[in-house]
Each structure stands twice: as structure tokens, then as C-alpha cells.
Design a protein around this motif. Structure first.
Motif, PDB file in Angstrom:
ATOM      1  N   UNK A  81      87.679  14.791 -21.724  1.00 43.73           N
ATOM      2  CA  UNK A  81      86.459  15.461 -22.155  1.00 43.73           C
ATOM      3  C   UNK A  81      86.845  16.377 -23.299  1.00 43.73           C
ATOM      4  N   UNK A  82      86.039  16.403 -24.337  1.00 50.74           N
ATOM      5  CA  UNK A  82      86.366  17.236 -25.484  1.00 50.74           C
ATOM      6  C   UNK A  82      85.111  17.900 -26.043  1.00 50.74           C
ATOM      7  N   UNK A  83      85.248  19.149 -26.423  1.00 47.28           N
ATOM      8  CA  UNK A  83      84.193  19.865 -27.117  1.00 47.28           C
ATOM      9  C   UNK A  83      84.607  20.153 -28.557  1.00 47.28           C
ATOM     10  N   UNK A  84      85.718  19.563 -28.966  1.00 47.40           N
ATOM     11  CA  UNK A  84      86.241  19.758 -30.312  1.00 47.40           C
ATOM     12  C   UNK A  84      85.554  18.785 -31.257  1.00 47.40           C
ATOM     13  N   UNK A  85      85.190  19.257 -32.446  1.00 46.41           N
ATOM     14  CA  UNK A  85      84.550  18.386 -33.436  1.00 46.41           C
ATOM     15  C   UNK A  85      85.622  17.627 -34.213  1.00 46.41           C
ATOM     16  N   UNK A  86      85.397  16.320 -34.342  1.00 47.87           N
ATOM     17  CA  UNK A  86      86.308  15.458 -35.087  1.00 47.87           C
ATOM     18  C   UNK A  86      85.548  14.820 -36.235  1.00 47.87           C
ATOM     19  N   UNK A  87      86.278  14.353 -37.217  1.00 48.73           N
ATOM     20  CA  UNK A  87      85.670  13.693 -38.361  1.00 48.73           C
ATOM     21  C   UNK A  87      85.972  14.439 -39.641  1.00 48.73           C
ATOM     22  N   UNK A  88      85.114  14.263 -40.648  1.00 46.64           N
ATOM     23  CA  UNK A  88      85.303  14.906 -41.944  1.00 46.64           C
ATOM     24  C   UNK A  88      84.282  16.019 -42.104  1.00 46.64           C
ATOM     25  N   UNK A  89      84.750  17.143 -42.590  1.00 43.57           N
ATOM     26  CA  UNK A  89      83.915  18.322 -42.794  1.00 43.57           C
ATOM     27  C   UNK A  89      84.084  18.780 -44.231  1.00 43.57           C
ATOM     28  N   UNK A  90      83.008  19.256 -44.832  1.00 49.97           N
ATOM     29  CA  UNK A  90      83.127  19.701 -46.219  1.00 49.97           C
ATOM     30  C   UNK A  90      82.233  20.902 -46.464  1.00 49.97           C
ATOM     31  N   UNK A  91      82.527  21.561 -47.560  1.00 56.02           N
ATOM     32  CA  UNK A  91      81.741  22.719 -47.982  1.00 56.02           C
ATOM     33  C   UNK A  91      81.969  22.919 -49.470  1.00 56.02           C
ATOM     34  N   UNK A  92      80.907  23.272 -50.180  1.00 55.26           N
ATOM     35  CA  UNK A  92      80.999  23.619 -51.590  1.00 55.26           C
ATOM     36  C   UNK A  92      80.574  25.069 -51.739  1.00 55.26           C
ATOM     37  N   UNK A  93      81.380  25.848 -52.443  1.00 53.83           N
ATOM     38  CA  UNK A  93      81.127  27.269 -52.629  1.00 53.83           C
ATOM     39  C   UNK A  93      81.053  27.541 -54.125  1.00 53.83           C
TER      40      UNK A  93
END
Length: 148
Positions: A81-93
Motif C-alpha cells: 500500500x502506498x500513499x506516495x505520488x509517483x510519476x512526473x511532476x513539473x512546475x514553471x516559475x
């Protein structure tokens, strides 16, 4: 919602589970502040290899951050069981006016990515006063019947 899935034994893919639980956001959450003449952008990204899983670039006066976290091989084990987010994450500042993209430096310590950008000592250029005329527009490109 998670209890419902667990009680019914429904195997829901991680992205669908996150969406149903209101965690659909795929962006990084950042904190941003100024430390003297330095813009500091920080984000928590634990459990990754910064040499392979983080990309930082600057284009069009915008700082782009992309990070990837892959699911561990243990996900197929019983009771996983996992509550950790997996995948690709991005942000532009957006970077402040006058920030030099050549001065961007980044560090990754204890799961926190910190990016620092040098800012000019005197932000912005000198102000230019604009005269406001009374009456007709004096612009050579204005139509003759145009009244301001």
C-alpha cells in the motif's frame, strides 16, 4: 475512499486512486522567497536520484523544473500500500525582471531541491516619466479625426 477500495478488494491503478481522492495535481509545490539579491525556490522531492530524475532549464525568463519518481519493485508484493505520488511532476516559475539565467545553481539535500538565482542589485531600470498632453493626440500615427 481508500477504505472503500480496501474493503471491496477493488484494485484501482495509482493515478485513478489519486484522482478519486482529490490528488490529481501533477505539479510540484514550491516555496519562493528572496534572500538578499538571490531568488530562492525550494521544493520537497524525496526519494529520487537528482543526477537522473531532475531536469532544470530556463527559457523565456521562466524557470522550468521537472522531476520523476518511479514506483518501487515491491508494489506487486502482498499487502503493498502506498500513499506516495509517483510519476512526473513539473512546475514553471517566472523569474523576476533582470534575473540572469547564467547564475542559476541548484542543490539537493535531504530530499529538498533548492534553486538559487542571482537578481540585479537595482531591480528594474530607471523610471521614464511620460508627459500627458491636454487635447488632441499628438502622435503622428493617429488619424486626423481621432480625439483623446
Amino acid at each position: 475512499m481508500e477504505n472503500f477500495f480496501r474493503r471491496t478488494g477493488i484494485d484501482v491503478p495509482e493515478p485513478v486512486r489519486r484522482f478519486l481522492q482529490g490528488e490529481a495535481e501533477g505539479g510540484l509545490r514550491v516555496e519562493e522567497y528572496r534572500d538578499g539579491n538571490t531568488l530562492v525556490v525550494r521544493t520537497d522531492i524525496p526519494g529520487i536520484d537528482p543526477d537522473h530524475d531532475i531536469d532544470i532549464s530556463v527559457t523565456d525568463e521562466t524557470l522550468h523544473i521537472t522531476a520523476r519518481r518511479t514506483e518501487p519493485d515491491v508494489k506487486d508484493l502482498p499487502g503493498y500500500r502506498s500513499e506516495v505520488r509517483y510519476g512526473e511532476f513539473s512546475r514553471s516559475v517566472p523569474m523576476p525582471w533582470g534575473a540572469n539565467p547564467e547564475t542559476v545553481v541548484a542543490s539537493y539535500i535531504d530530499g529538498v531541491l533548492e534553486i538559487r538565482v542571482q537578481l540585479p542589485e537595482h531591480p528594474g531600470g530607471p523610471a521614464t516619466k511620460v508627459h500627458v498632453s491636454r487635447g488632441r493626440n499628438q502622435s503622428p500615427d493617429a488619424p486626423e479625426n481621432y480625439v483623446t
